[in-house]
Design an enzyme around this catalytic site. Structure first.
Site, mmCIF file in Angstrom:
data_model
loop_
_atom_site.group_PDB
_atom_site.id
_atom_site.type_symbol
_atom_site.label_atom_id
_atom_site.label_comp_id
_atom_site.label_asym_id
_atom_site.label_seq_id
_atom_site.Cartn_x
_atom_site.Cartn_y
_atom_site.Cartn_z
ATOM 1 N N THR A 1 0.808 -1.220 0.000
ATOM 2 C CA THR A 1 0.000 0.000 0.000
ATOM 3 C C THR A 1 0.842 1.270 0.000
ATOM 4 O OG1 THR A 1 -0.153 0.083 2.417
ATOM 5 C CG2 THR A 1 -1.840 -1.192 1.273
ATOM 6 N N ASP A 2 0.159 2.370 -0.300
ATOM 7 C CA ASP A 2 0.787 3.688 -0.189
ATOM 8 C C ASP A 2 0.554 4.225 1.219
ATOM 9 O OD1 ASP A 2 -1.869 4.598 -0.101
ATOM 10 O OD2 ASP A 2 -1.841 5.343 -2.163
ATOM 11 N N ALA A 3 0.893 5.457 1.450
ATOM 12 C CA ALA A 3 0.779 6.047 2.789
ATOM 13 C C ALA A 3 -0.663 6.097 3.288
ATOM 14 C CB ALA A 3 1.377 7.449 2.791
ATOM 15 N N GLY A 4 -1.622 6.072 2.371
ATOM 16 C CA GLY A 4 -3.028 6.117 2.759
ATOM 17 C C GLY A 4 -3.663 4.757 2.954
ATOM 18 N N ILE B 1 -3.916 2.420 0.641
ATOM 19 C CA ILE B 1 -4.521 1.983 -0.624
ATOM 20 C C ILE B 1 -3.455 1.221 -1.417
ATOM 21 C CG2 ILE B 1 -5.597 2.775 -2.782
ATOM 22 C CD1 ILE B 1 -7.274 3.382 -0.265
#
Length: 153
Positions: A29-32, A34
């Site tokens: 995932t990314d920082a969010g 997602i």
């Protein structure tokens, strides 16, 4: 016949489809939280490799026995919805084309019954010496032909 733990990790075959389960980890995932877009291609690659294993082959033994590699030639990706951290997903793969030196797959990444990403990917069989297109080895062609599914869902 009961599956071994290793076989369970490879997913399962249902008719002409291969079903590969996976869980979204933090690293996907990314920082969010997602799933990063490129990781869907990694999920699809993992599923195709698992399917190959269930069919009795590995990328390594195909390369060693036949002096070929299977390489991506063309790919389209339709992103419909995002997956998130700790989602339980499945990659549903089916062979949609079998050519002289090529294979085509449709792969759907799902959360439950919801389609998140649809990938259409075409692979080419390449000689390891000279990296030119080469006919798909007959034993692979025979196995993949059993799973050829040209029907649209």
């Amino acid at each position: 016949m009961p599956q071994s733990d290793y076989d369970t990790l490879l997913g399962r075959l249902e008719g002409t489809r291969h079903i590969f389960p996976l869980i979204v980890y933090y690293e996907d995932t990314d920082a969010g939280g997602i799933v990063y877009h490129a990781n869907y291609l990694a999920f699809a690659e993992r599923a195709r490799s698992a399917m190959l294993n269930l069919l009795g082959f590995t990328n390594r033994n195909v390369a060693e026995r036949h002096k070929v590699a299977i390489a991506v030639r063309h790919c389209t990706v339709d992103f419909k919805r995002a997956a998130q951290l700790e989602d339980r997903l499945t990659v549903e793969s089916r062979v949609i084309k079998l050519g002289g030196a090529s294979l085509g797959f449709e792969q759907k990444i799902k959360r439950g019954g919801e389609e998140l990403v649809v990938i259409e990917i075409y692979l080419a069989c390449m000689s390891l010496e000279g990296l030119r297109a080469q006919r798909l080895p007959e034993e692979l062609r025979t196995v993949f032909n059993r799973y050829l599914d040209v029907n649209k869902d």
